[in-house]
Design an enzyme around this catalytic site. Structure first.
Site, PDB file in Angstrom:
ATOM      1  N   ARG A  60       0.834  -1.206   0.000  1.00 11.73           N
ATOM      2  CA  ARG A  60       0.000   0.000   0.000  1.00 11.73           C
ATOM      3  C   ARG A  60       0.876   1.266   0.000  1.00 11.73           C
ATOM      4  NH1 ARG A  60      -3.174   2.448   4.756  1.00 11.73           N
ATOM      5  NH2 ARG A  60      -4.185   4.216   3.748  1.00 11.73           N
ATOM      6  N   HIS A  64       0.983   4.422  -2.719  1.00 10.54           N
ATOM      7  CA  HIS A  64       0.897   5.841  -2.358  1.00 10.54           C
ATOM      8  C   HIS A  64       2.102   6.603  -2.899  1.00 10.54           C
ATOM      9  CE1 HIS A  64      -2.266   5.822   1.070  1.00 10.54           C
ATOM     10  NE2 HIS A  64      -2.569   4.944   0.150  1.00 10.54           N
ATOM     11  N   ASP A  65       3.287   5.990  -2.804  1.00  6.65           N
ATOM     12  CA  ASP A  65       4.480   6.678  -3.296  1.00  6.65           C
ATOM     13  C   ASP A  65       4.346   6.986  -4.781  1.00  6.65           C
ATOM     14  OD1 ASP A  65       7.107   7.766  -3.056  1.00  6.65           O
ATOM     15  OD2 ASP A  65       7.839   6.036  -4.165  1.00  6.65           O
ATOM     16  N   VAL A  68       1.856   9.846  -5.809  1.00 10.61           N
ATOM     17  CA  VAL A  68       2.157  11.220  -5.405  1.00 10.61           C
ATOM     18  C   VAL A  68       3.599  11.544  -5.839  1.00 10.61           C
ATOM     19  CG1 VAL A  68       2.156  12.858  -3.492  1.00 10.61           C
ATOM     20  CG2 VAL A  68       0.643  10.854  -3.407  1.00 10.61           C
ATOM     21  N   GLY A  70       5.024  10.616  -8.529  1.00 11.09           N
ATOM     22  CA  GLY A  70       5.635   9.486  -9.226  1.00 11.09           C
ATOM     23  C   GLY A  70       6.411   8.623  -8.246  1.00 11.09           C
ATOM     24  N   ASP A  72       9.212   7.668  -6.383  1.00 11.16           N
ATOM     25  CA  ASP A  72      10.487   8.345  -6.126  1.00 11.16           C
ATOM     26  C   ASP A  72      10.854   8.355  -4.645  1.00 11.16           C
ATOM     27  OD1 ASP A  72       8.664  10.121  -5.119  1.00 11.16           O
ATOM     28  OD2 ASP A  72       9.394  11.872  -6.215  1.00 11.16           O
ATOM     29  N   ASN A  92      -5.341  10.375  10.205  1.00 12.02           N
ATOM     30  CA  ASN A  92      -6.292   9.260  10.277  1.00 12.02           C
ATOM     31  C   ASN A  92      -6.089   8.212   9.192  1.00 12.02           C
ATOM     32  OD1 ASN A  92      -7.464  10.383  12.467  1.00 12.02           O
ATOM     33  ND2 ASN A  92      -9.306  11.078  11.425  1.00 12.02           N
ATOM     34  N   PRO A 162      -6.602   7.699  -4.766  1.00 16.33           N
ATOM     35  CA  PRO A 162      -8.007   7.319  -4.880  1.00 16.33           C
ATOM     36  C   PRO A 162      -8.625   7.191  -3.489  1.00 16.33           C
ATOM     37  CG  PRO A 162      -6.598   5.402  -5.239  1.00 16.33           C
ATOM     38  CD  PRO A 162      -5.687   6.588  -5.085  1.00 16.33           C
ATOM     39  N   HIS A 192      -6.214  -5.470  -3.059  1.00 13.99           N
ATOM     40  CA  HIS A 192      -7.157  -5.543  -1.938  1.00 13.99           C
ATOM     41  C   HIS A 192      -7.562  -6.984  -1.651  1.00 13.99           C
ATOM     42  CE1 HIS A 192      -8.434  -1.031  -2.218  1.00 13.99           C
ATOM     43  NE2 HIS A 192      -7.190  -1.202  -1.856  1.00 13.99           N
ATOM     44  N   ASP A 245     -10.272  -8.876   2.049  1.00 17.37           N
ATOM     45  CA  ASP A 245     -10.744 -10.110   1.426  1.00 17.37           C
ATOM     46  C   ASP A 245     -11.042 -11.106   2.543  1.00 17.37           C
ATOM     47  OD1 ASP A 245     -10.923 -12.691   0.429  1.00 17.37           O
ATOM     48  OD2 ASP A 245      -9.006 -12.632  -0.650  1.00 17.37           O
ATOM     49  N   THR A 248      -9.698 -15.185   1.858  1.00 18.53           N
ATOM     50  CA  THR A 248      -8.274 -15.528   2.054  1.00 18.53           C
ATOM     51  C   THR A 248      -7.526 -14.225   2.344  1.00 18.53           C
ATOM     52  OG1 THR A 248      -7.925 -15.336  -0.347  1.00 18.53           O
ATOM     53  CG2 THR A 248      -8.312 -17.549   0.510  1.00 18.53           C
ATOM     54  N   ASP A 253      -4.533 -13.326  -4.152  1.00 22.43           N
ATOM     55  CA  ASP A 253      -5.086 -14.265  -5.126  1.00 22.43           C
ATOM     56  C   ASP A 253      -6.364 -13.701  -5.757  1.00 22.43           C
ATOM     57  OD1 ASP A 253      -6.936 -14.383  -3.105  1.00 22.43           O
ATOM     58  OD2 ASP A 253      -6.476 -16.430  -2.498  1.00 22.43           O
TER      59      ASP A 253
END
Ligand code: HEM
Ligand SMILES: *[C@@H]1O[C@H](CO)[C@@H](O)[C@H](O)[C@H]1NC(C)=O
Ligand SMILES: *[C@@H]1O[C@H](CO)[C@@H](O)[C@H](O)[C@H]1NC(C)=O
Ligand SMILES: *[C@@H]1O[C@H](CO)[C@@H](O)[C@H](O)[C@H]1NC(C)=O
Length: 326
Positions: A60, A64-65, A68, A70, A72, A92, A162, A192, A245, A248, A253
């Site tokens: 995750r 995010h990197d 924002v 690109g 880097d 938060n 997003p 996810h 999920d 699992t 998967d």
């Protein structure tokens, strides 16, 4: 005439030079740090056996990197007294420390063997690939040659990520602004298939959807009741999370896609993939064929991993991933 034809003849050569100087490639460190991939893999594996969830957190953080500024490593920069960096954008939504530790430990292992050579961004790219693999996902080849960015601003985060509250249309537009197609977006959403989300990210779906429907009609009723038990409307502990999920939870998967088919997508944006023909068809395809998912996920990760990268003489090779070089 002779002169211009010489220029024309030289043109392809110059263009190749310019391209190779500024492009990612396989084995960028084959001479300067030949064991980099093995060193990073060993560090990720060590982390996985100690704190398995750190790998999902790293995935995750990498997303995010890349979204924002690109890819880097701008997300690894720490805030200081005068300046709030990306990772502290919104308290938060805070990203888990063990995911950061996974990257920092991999970088430390690389620095002890090849000091000052491998960027934090390439370490993140390889370590994320290995995290995906440890979680049971595909192992894809990655190119290297990224350099570390010089900007990390909290204020640039929200508009570039997003949100679970966005419409599918908004999510598609955001991914397209990062060079990712609708098919890439559906494939990457397969991330996810691991990890968890805080109750507040989906509470409105199970308690106050709209004026006529308490519960989002696209969610499976039994699943909604289980989520209500996990996330009580009154006296909610803000730290409580539900698995992305539920089938699992720690394996990367295709169960994520099968869940969506059954009305068991956790976030509104997950379930919304089933609400339009184009994305629904891809969800079906992924749910039915593990091989297709593994191939497309690897390809889309690679595409995301090269978005907005700095190469050649841009940026820097950070020594400590948490602070810009002085
Ligand atoms: C499609 C648009 C996406 C939206 C709206 C979205 C949103 C979210 C939200 C709201 C959470 C829960 C965060 C929390 O409560 O702490 C989450 C978790 C997560 N996201 Fe996404 N995300 C998206 C795409 C992605 C992509 C492309 C990746 C990686 C390739 C990714 C990887 C993850 C992972 C691994 C988690 C679980 C983290 C954990 O266990 O702490 N997401 N996402
Ligand atoms: C905080 O970080 C910024 C950006 O790296 C830097 O310019 C500034 O000097 C730092 N301030 C302190 C007090 O360390
Ligand atoms: C964080 O959550 C608390 C409690 O729900 C809320 O009062 C606060 O406004 C939130 N902060 C941000 C920045 O969203
Ligand atoms: C609530 O959502 C349902 C399902 O999307 C929709 O049919 C209904 O019109 C909505 N009601 C209001 C008041 O917006």
């Amino acid at each position: 005439m002779a002169k211009s034809s010489t220029i024309l003849a030289l043109l392809p050569f110059t263009m190749i030079l310019l391209c190779t100087q500024g492009a990612l490639r396989y084995g960028f460190y084959s001479e300067s740090c030949p064991d980099v991939e093995r060193i990073v893999f060993d560090a990720v594996a060590r982390k996985f056996f100690k704190i398995p969830t750190a790998t999902a957190h790293a995935l995750r953080i990498f997303n995010h990197d890349c979204f924002v500024e690109g890819c880097d490593a701008s997300v690894l920069i720490s805030s200081n007294g005068t300046f709030r960096s990306e990772r502290d954008a919104e308290i938060n939504r805070s990203l888990p420390q063990d995911g950061f530790d996974l990257f920092l430990e991999a970088k430390a292992a690389v620095e002890s063997r090849c000091p000052g050579v491998v960027s934090c961004t390439d370490v993140m790219t390889i370590a994320t690939r290995d995290s995906v693999y440890m979680l049971g996902g595909p192992r894809y080849e990655v190119q290297t040659g990224r350099r570390d960015g010089l900007i990390s601003m909290a204020s640039r985060v929200l508009e570039n990520l997003p949100q679970a509250s966005q419409t599918i249309h908004e999510v598609i537009n955001l991914f397209q602004s990062k060079g990712l197609s609708i098919a890439d977006m559906v494939a990457l959403s397969g991330a996810h298939s691991v990890g968890a989300s805080h109750c507040r990210e989906f509470m409105s779906r199970i308690y106050h959807f709209n004026q006529t429907h308490e519960i989002d009609p696209t969610i499976d009723k039994d699943y909604a009741m289980k989520l209500r038990a996990t996330c009580p409307d009154k006296g909610l502990d803000l730290n409580v999370m539900a698995f992305n999920d539920p089938t699992t939870p720690w394996t990367l998967d295709t169960a994520y896609y099968d869940n969506i088919r059954k009305g068991m997508g956790l976030l509104a944006t997950d379930q919304a993939l089933y609400s339009r023909r184009e994305t629904k068809n891809i969800v079906e395809e992924m749910a039915n064929d593990k091989k297709v998912f593994r191939k497309r996920f690897g390809e889309a990760m690679n595409k995301m991993s090269s978005f907005g990268v700095k190469t050649g003489t841009e940026g820097e090779i950070r020594r400590d991933c948490r602070v810009f070089n002085q």
